[in-house]
Design a protein around this motif. Structure first.
Motif, PDB file in Angstrom:
ATOM      1  N   ARG A  12       0.835  -1.202   0.000  1.00 25.20           N
ATOM      2  CA  ARG A  12       0.000   0.000   0.000  1.00 25.20           C
ATOM      3  C   ARG A  12       0.873   1.257   0.000  1.00 25.20           C
ATOM      4  O   ARG A  12       0.517   2.257  -0.612  1.00 25.20           O
ATOM      5  N   ASN A  42      -1.432  -6.607  -6.423  1.00 26.50           N
ATOM      6  CA  ASN A  42      -2.258  -6.232  -5.279  1.00 26.50           C
ATOM      7  C   ASN A  42      -2.950  -7.464  -4.704  1.00 26.50           C
ATOM      8  O   ASN A  42      -3.080  -7.592  -3.498  1.00 26.50           O
ATOM      9  N   GLN A  43      -3.386  -8.344  -5.596  1.00 32.00           N
ATOM     10  CA  GLN A  43      -4.040  -9.586  -5.176  1.00 32.00           C
ATOM     11  C   GLN A  43      -3.791 -10.643  -6.242  1.00 32.00           C
ATOM     12  O   GLN A  43      -3.610 -10.323  -7.415  1.00 32.00           O
ATOM     13  N   TYR A  56      -5.469  -0.184 -14.430  1.00 28.74           N
ATOM     14  CA  TYR A  56      -5.936  -1.441 -13.844  1.00 28.74           C
ATOM     15  C   TYR A  56      -5.615  -2.541 -14.844  1.00 28.74           C
ATOM     16  O   TYR A  56      -5.940  -2.426 -16.019  1.00 28.74           O
ATOM     17  N   SER A  71      -6.129   2.856  -5.897  1.00 28.32           N
ATOM     18  CA  SER A  71      -7.218   2.072  -5.337  1.00 28.32           C
ATOM     19  C   SER A  71      -8.436   2.980  -5.171  1.00 28.32           C
ATOM     20  O   SER A  71      -8.502   3.800  -4.261  1.00 28.32           O
ATOM     21  N   ASP A  72      -9.379   2.848  -6.096  1.00 30.35           N
ATOM     22  CA  ASP A  72     -10.579   3.677  -6.082  1.00 30.35           C
ATOM     23  C   ASP A  72     -11.797   2.797  -6.372  1.00 30.35           C
ATOM     24  O   ASP A  72     -11.687   1.571  -6.397  1.00 30.35           O
ATOM     25  N   THR A  73     -12.936   3.419  -6.582  1.00 28.33           N
ATOM     26  CA  THR A  73     -14.171   2.671  -6.836  1.00 28.33           C
ATOM     27  C   THR A  73     -14.053   1.825  -8.089  1.00 28.33           C
ATOM     28  O   THR A  73     -14.520   0.677  -8.111  1.00 28.33           O
ATOM     29  N   LYS A 106     -12.106  -1.292  -7.322  1.00 27.14           N
ATOM     30  CA  LYS A 106     -12.930  -2.239  -6.569  1.00 27.14           C
ATOM     31  C   LYS A 106     -13.907  -2.961  -7.490  1.00 27.14           C
ATOM     32  O   LYS A 106     -14.127  -4.171  -7.368  1.00 27.14           O
ATOM     33  N   ASN A 107     -14.489  -2.223  -8.441  1.00 29.57           N
ATOM     34  CA  ASN A 107     -15.413  -2.842  -9.396  1.00 29.57           C
ATOM     35  C   ASN A 107     -14.683  -3.821 -10.319  1.00 29.57           C
ATOM     36  O   ASN A 107     -15.199  -4.896 -10.632  1.00 29.57           O
ATOM     37  N   LEU A 112     -11.929  -5.473  -9.606  1.00 26.33           N
ATOM     38  CA  LEU A 112     -11.592  -6.631  -8.785  1.00 26.33           C
ATOM     39  C   LEU A 112     -12.805  -7.532  -8.588  1.00 26.33           C
ATOM     40  O   LEU A 112     -12.711  -8.754  -8.711  1.00 26.33           O
ATOM     41  N   SER A 113     -13.946  -6.954  -8.333  1.00 24.61           N
ATOM     42  CA  SER A 113     -15.173  -7.724  -8.154  1.00 24.61           C
ATOM     43  C   SER A 113     -15.515  -8.507  -9.419  1.00 24.61           C
ATOM     44  O   SER A 113     -15.909  -9.679  -9.353  1.00 24.61           O
TER      45      SER A 113
END
Length: 116
Positions: A2, A30-31, A81, A101-103, A106-107, A109-110
């Motif tokens: 981070r 990151n993952q 991304y 790392s923003d919205t 997150k979308n 990644l989902s």
């Protein structure tokens, strides 16, 4: 990890520019996730999901490019991304990278997790 992202964001805001895909790979993902799908199947699923998100929220579109000998990278325009997907003995391995790392991250990644 981070802390590296924070440094990248500060550098970007200061005008240094975003880190390259190679730099992000060097810092580590990151993952990471395993999937029973082949790298080809998973990359097509992720790209389709990311394209659908782009149409819905106006975020950058995505495309697939070859990665390594047997893998693929699904990347957004601007390379903020991306996910490297390689074959593995049990299917494939996906490594997810983000600049900020923003919205949208997150979308993305989902969507990736939904394709696994």
């Amino acid at each position: 990890m981070r802390a590296l992202i924070v440094v990248a964001v500060v550098c970007f805001l200061a005008g240094c520019g975003a880190p390259s895909m190679g730099e992000l790979r060097g810092w580590g993902s990151n993952q990471a996730f395993g999937s029973k799908k082949t790298s080809s199947q998973l990359s097509k699923c992720v790209q389709g999901a990311w394209q659908s998100q782009s149409a819905a929220d106006g975020s950058p579109g995505s495309y697939v490019q070859s990665w390594g000998n047997t893998g693929y990278t699904v990347v957004t325009k601007g390379s903020h991304y991306f996910v490297d997907i390689d074959d593995s003995p049990s299917g494939s391995m996906a490594k997810f990278y983000v600049v900020v790392s923003d919205t949208i991250a997150k979308n993305r990644l989902s969507s990736l997790q939904g394709c696994l």
